[in-house]
Design a protein around this motif. Structure first.
Motif, PDB file in Angstrom:
ATOM      1  N   THR A  81      25.950  -2.157  10.828  1.00 26.57           N
ATOM      2  CA  THR A  81      25.396  -3.422  11.312  1.00 26.57           C
ATOM      3  C   THR A  81      24.952  -4.328  10.181  1.00 26.57           C
ATOM      4  OG1 THR A  81      24.643  -2.260  13.294  1.00 26.57           O
ATOM      5  CG2 THR A  81      23.691  -4.424  12.859  1.00 26.57           C
ATOM      6  N   ARG A  82      24.162  -3.804   9.284  1.00 26.78           N
ATOM      7  CA  ARG A  82      23.608  -4.648   8.219  1.00 26.78           C
ATOM      8  C   ARG A  82      24.693  -5.165   7.286  1.00 26.78           C
ATOM      9  NH1 ARG A  82      18.137  -4.619   7.930  1.00 26.78           N
ATOM     10  NH2 ARG A  82      17.059  -3.091   9.226  1.00 26.78           N
ATOM     11  N   SER A  99      19.360 -12.497  15.308  1.00 29.72           N
ATOM     12  CA  SER A  99      20.760 -12.228  15.615  1.00 29.72           C
ATOM     13  C   SER A  99      20.891 -11.283  16.811  1.00 29.72           C
ATOM     14  CB  SER A  99      21.443 -11.623  14.389  1.00 29.72           C
ATOM     15  OG  SER A  99      22.778 -11.281  14.682  1.00 29.72           O
ATOM     16  N   LEU A 150      17.908 -10.643  11.170  1.00 33.24           N
ATOM     17  CA  LEU A 150      18.538  -9.594  11.967  1.00 33.24           C
ATOM     18  C   LEU A 150      17.958  -9.564  13.382  1.00 33.24           C
ATOM     19  CD1 LEU A 150      20.764  -7.547  11.534  1.00 33.24           C
ATOM     20  CD2 LEU A 150      19.058  -5.859  10.868  1.00 33.24           C
ATOM     21  N   THR A 204      26.435 -13.648  13.898  1.00 32.74           N
ATOM     22  CA  THR A 204      25.864 -13.827  12.557  1.00 32.74           C
ATOM     23  C   THR A 204      25.591 -15.291  12.218  1.00 32.74           C
ATOM     24  OG1 THR A 204      28.096 -13.886  11.623  1.00 32.74           O
ATOM     25  CG2 THR A 204      26.992 -11.746  11.697  1.00 32.74           C
ATOM     26  N   LYS A 205      26.112 -16.212  13.034  1.00 36.05           N
ATOM     27  CA  LYS A 205      25.902 -17.640  12.779  1.00 36.05           C
ATOM     28  C   LYS A 205      25.090 -18.247  13.906  1.00 36.05           C
ATOM     29  CE  LYS A 205      30.503 -17.798  10.697  1.00 36.05           C
ATOM     30  NZ  LYS A 205      31.872 -18.317  10.836  1.00 36.05           N
ATOM     31  N   THR A 262      22.573 -12.257  20.336  1.00 36.22           N
ATOM     32  CA  THR A 262      23.716 -11.480  20.810  1.00 36.22           C
ATOM     33  C   THR A 262      23.464 -10.932  22.213  1.00 36.22           C
ATOM     34  OG1 THR A 262      24.142 -10.840  18.506  1.00 36.22           O
ATOM     35  CG2 THR A 262      25.313  -9.623  20.206  1.00 36.22           C
ATOM     36  N   GLN A 321      28.990 -11.727   6.782  1.00 33.84           N
ATOM     37  CA  GLN A 321      29.504 -12.878   7.519  1.00 33.84           C
ATOM     38  C   GLN A 321      28.485 -13.992   7.670  1.00 33.84           C
ATOM     39  OE1 GLN A 321      31.163 -11.582  11.275  1.00 33.84           O
ATOM     40  NE2 GLN A 321      31.965  -9.710  10.391  1.00 33.84           N
ATOM     41  N   GLN A 322      27.287 -13.781   7.148  1.00 36.92           N
ATOM     42  CA  GLN A 322      26.194 -14.706   7.418  1.00 36.92           C
ATOM     43  C   GLN A 322      26.413 -16.099   6.834  1.00 36.92           C
ATOM     44  OE1 GLN A 322      22.343 -13.498   5.888  1.00 36.92           O
ATOM     45  NE2 GLN A 322      21.468 -13.671   7.917  1.00 36.92           N
ATOM     46  N   GLU A 341      27.937  -5.724   7.923  1.00 39.30           N
ATOM     47  CA  GLU A 341      28.723  -6.759   8.580  1.00 39.30           C
ATOM     48  C   GLU A 341      27.903  -8.033   8.764  1.00 39.30           C
ATOM     49  OE1 GLU A 341      30.771  -5.818  12.094  1.00 39.30           O
ATOM     50  OE2 GLU A 341      31.888  -4.138  11.259  1.00 39.30           O
ATOM     51  N   PHE A 342      26.615  -7.843   9.078  1.00 38.85           N
ATOM     52  CA  PHE A 342      25.746  -8.994   9.336  1.00 38.85           C
ATOM     53  C   PHE A 342      25.630  -9.866   8.087  1.00 38.85           C
ATOM     54  CE2 PHE A 342      21.386 -10.751   9.223  1.00 38.85           C
ATOM     55  CZ  PHE A 342      21.494 -11.639  10.285  1.00 38.85           C
ATOM     56  N   TYR A 343      25.302  -9.247   6.963  1.00 41.77           N
ATOM     57  CA  TYR A 343      25.081 -10.022   5.740  1.00 41.77           C
ATOM     58  C   TYR A 343      26.392 -10.513   5.123  1.00 41.77           C
ATOM     59  CZ  TYR A 343      20.237  -8.547   6.032  1.00 41.77           C
ATOM     60  OH  TYR A 343      18.949  -8.364   6.456  1.00 41.77           O
TER      61      TYR A 343
END
Length: 512
Positions: free
Chosen positions: A179-180, A246, A243, A267-268, A250, A186-187, A182-184
């Motif tokens: 999770t972290r 997000s 996070l 992420t956006k 979601t 694409q942020q 992918e999150f950071y």
């Protein structure tokens, strides 16, 4: 034989555990109780076909199914899978020793394949909260649910896989999402950039101020002046989602079924731009089966209303309460649901029916009365909640043909983030206040009190420009944000002067 299978019902953006009790006894009837709706009752036909196609027989004994708690309405087709497994477990086709360790959800097709469901993320959060070992659901929802850590999420394509898993004949592979990472990763990705915008420096500055303080903004100008283009680039300069934000965003999109295939964390920041023909229910949420509306889908992001006066007046008026409370309450006879709705309102409009009032080169054909009537479509209480009102002038040819790129969104975003960090520290001890736009009158007197020179300037501006009384607080809030952008502890006269320039519609002589 009596067994229990577990599913979940989504209410608002949270899930509630549903215990499906299945008892098999002598006879040949099927009883389904526990307040199921028509879609749940129709599951019998889907289950029968799915079992037959995959080589299993529909139980021939009397099956009694209770969906507890019985006072919660069970809606939708996502209960097909737990109901089918419960029937097979009660008739000992499926071994029941592991059923209590897993939560099951999924809609069955006639061939036994599983169709995606809504609300997989809140269901996964509930499963982890209640200590389930794993969650079994359609493969299309697996990545969405796998965002939740410390929970085994199994995406399956057919009911046969589930039966063989519980009978120990097959191993299911858990879906794993970092999770972290992918999150950071694409942020910071964005498709639109302020570097593409030619000219309009004053409007870009106003949008920067709006982003830095979380202020609502209205862009007013002639057709083709770039209002929509500028507004669509606003998310590129907003601070990145945390996070927690997000995850909450979601959840809302998961409940609404807006994540799409293989959807993970958003992420956006959302950007929602509904058409002006939208209904009140579509804007606020609700319906027969309550769903989030556009204002909730814009939570932690931007709600863009293009051609603001063309919206139905009732649709605009329902925005007043969410803009203040940052949430929307949906009240129905059978339920009350709260959806979060903390968003930035960005609106655009023409200055008059023909669109060319105050245009530098084209003549307006509207009478002063028509201009004022057009502006009056926006009510005073709604306009009162918009901190910045900026006029957008068409870009001259010299600037449009300039090949040099403008200032990039990444550079502007750095300034916005620094200003937001100052505000977070300032309001750290005040619950519910995160940015300058949320300041109360008491906080204004503490943090946005100008000095004597500033007060004299503000008094002079209000008298000479005929600014309305409601402009006073808005000017102070925006001034505080401008000071934060410059790293100034106190509001200076220059900050007030800039903020006064962002109150175009409050000038009584603006519309002639």
């Amino acid at each position: 034989m009596l067994i229990k299978v577990y599913g979940a019902a989504v209410q608002g953006i949270d899930a509630t555990l549903i215990t499906i009790e299945v008892n098999s006894s002598r006879g040949c009837m099927l009883y389904l109780v526990g307040l199921p709706d028509s879609a749940v009752k129709e599951s019998q036909q889907r289950i029968r076909s799915a079992l037959q196609v995959n080589g299993y027989r529909m139980p021939t004994s009397t099956i009694t199914i209770n969906m507890a708690p019985a006072d919660i309405r069970k809606e939708g087709s996502a209960y097909d899978l737990p109901l089918a497994i419960g029937m097979l477990g009660a008739t000992e086709v499926v071994h029941s020793d592991k059923l209590e360790e897993y939560l099951l959800m999924g809609e069955l097709s006639l061939d036994g394949s599983l169709q995606p469901i809504k609300g997989a993320l809140p269901i996964a959060i509930k499963a982890r909260e209640l200590g389930f070992k794993g969650l079994i659901l359609p493969r299309q929802n697996a990545r969405e649910a796998a965002v939740v850590n410390k929970l085994n999420v199994y995406g399956v394509e057919n009911i046969k896989e589930v039966v063989e898993f519980f009978n120990g004949e097959r191993e299911l592979e858990a879906t794993i999402v970092n999770t972290r990472e992918e999150f950071y990763a694409q942020q910071t990705m964005t498709d639109l950039d302020f570097a593409d915008v030619k000219g309009q420096e004053n409007v870009k500055r106003a949008l920067e101020v709006a982003a830095a303080g979380g202020h609502n903004i209205l862009l007013i100008g002639a057709p083709g002046s770039g209002k929509s283009m500028l507004a669509k680039r606003l998310p590129s300069i907003l601070p990145p989602l945390s996070l927690g934000e997000s995850l909450e965003t979601t959840k809302i999109h998961s409940v609404a079924g807006k994540l799409g295939k293989d959807g993970g964390l958003i992420t956006k920041r959302p950007f929602r731009d509904p058409h002006h023909t939208i209904s009140t229910v579509a804007m606020t949420g609700g319906g027969t089966f309550p769903q989030p509306g556009e204002i909730s889908l814009a939570h932690n992001g931007v709600l863009f209303l293009d051609e603001l006066p063309e919206f139905n007046r009732n649709v605009l008026e329902v925005l007043r309460q969410p803009l203040e409370d940052r949430k929307i309450s949906i009240s129905r006879v059978k339920c009350n649901i709260d959806y979060p709705a903390s968003f930035m309102l960005v609106a655009s409009m023409n200055p008059c029916p023909c669109g060319y009032y105050n245009h530098p080169t084209k003549a307006c054909v509207c009478t002063p009365g028509q201009v004022q009537k057009y502006l009056n479509r926006i009510s005073g209480p709604l306009l009162d909640r918009i901190d910045l009102q900026i006029e957008v002038i068409p870009v001259p040819f010299e600037k449009m043909s300039d090949a040099r790129p403008g200032e990039a969104s990444a550079v502007i975003r750095e300034r916005v983030i620094r200003a937001r960090q100052i505000q977070e520290q300032r309001y750290a001890s005040i619950p519910g206040v995160y940015c300058n736009a949320q300041m109360t009158s008491r906080l204004l007197s503490l943090y946005a009190r100008p000095d004597d020179r500033g007060l004299a300037l503000l008094k002079n501006a209000m008298n000479r420009l005929n600014l309305s009384a409601r402009a006073y607080d808005r000017i102070l809030k925006v001034s505080r944000t401008i000071a934060d952008l410059e790293g100034s502890e106190h509001i200076q006269p220059a900050h007030l002067a800039e903020a006064i320039g962002y109150r175009n519609l409050d000038r009584e002589d603006w519309a002639g």
